[in-house]
Design an enzyme around this catalytic site. Sequence first.
Site, PDB file in Angstrom:
ATOM      1  CB  THR A  57      36.147  35.455  36.749  1.00  0.00           C
ATOM      2  OG1 THR A  57      34.811  35.687  36.293  1.00  0.00           O
ATOM      3  CG2 THR A  57      37.130  35.913  35.684  1.00  0.00           C
TER       4      THR A  57
ATOM      5  CG  ASP B 118      30.231  38.489  33.057  1.00  0.00           C
ATOM      6  OD1 ASP B 118      29.145  37.884  33.224  1.00  0.00           O
ATOM      7  OD2 ASP B 118      30.919  38.916  33.996  1.00  0.00           O
TER       8      ASP B 118
ATOM      9  NE  ARG C 165      32.810  36.186  48.839  1.00  0.00           N
ATOM     10  CZ  ARG C 165      33.239  34.974  48.489  1.00  0.00           C
ATOM     11  NH1 ARG C 165      33.236  34.619  47.211  1.00  0.00           N
ATOM     12  NH2 ARG C 165      33.662  34.122  49.400  1.00  0.00           N
TER      13      ARG C 165
ATOM     14  NE  ARG D  53      33.376  42.432  40.659  1.00  0.00           N
ATOM     15  CZ  ARG D  53      32.956  41.260  40.181  1.00  0.00           C
ATOM     16  NH1 ARG D  53      32.831  40.222  40.970  1.00  0.00           N
ATOM     17  NH2 ARG D  53      32.653  41.138  38.896  1.00  0.00           N
TER      18      ARG D  53
END
Length: 209
Positions: A17, A36, A136, A140
């Site tokens: 993104t 998404d 990562r 999130r």
Amino acid sequence: MKVLVIGLGGVTNGGKTTLAEKLKKMLPNCDMISQDDFFKPEPEVETDERGFKLYDVLDALYMDEMVKSIRNWMKSPTSSGVLTEEPQNTCDNLKDTEDVYILIVEGFLLYNYEPLNELWNRRYFLTLPYEECKRRRSTRVYQPADTPGYFDGHVWPMYLKYKNELEENASNIVYLDGTKSQEELLSCVYSDIIQELKKLREGNQQVTA
């Protein structure tokens, strides 16, 4: 008028993104679609025997709607809300491309759905090693939130499954190392797209010559 449809796919948290948004600002007549946005509502997403919501499969997405959205854009990119303002990095490479419209489609499952595969002009696939991807992902916040064991039990196995399918069946995919800096990835993909724009421009010149 010509269109250029760019796929930016790959691993979760690979930087898709961010890279797509930066490219959109740099390229002329550029729009973006995110996979998404085509997830089914949570009640419609299947749950397995472990209680995991199976989000990382094609059945969790309205793929037909996604194909329809891309095809509608291809038919009429000028009426799709594309901004025709000057890109941030205006240079000689972008001259004479006013009649070319670019769509960047970003998502984690772009190349395993056959109706989509006939639409791409260029396909990129971001990869990450297991440990970095898991690190990562843990930073999130998802809605719904990842349950304990979800990454190892569903997310990573599905990524490997679909990536293996690609490597066995698909060609003309540019694999990108997601551990590289955003600047390096941006430079690589931007330069490649500029070459595609040049080919389109040269094709136009031959037709009008």
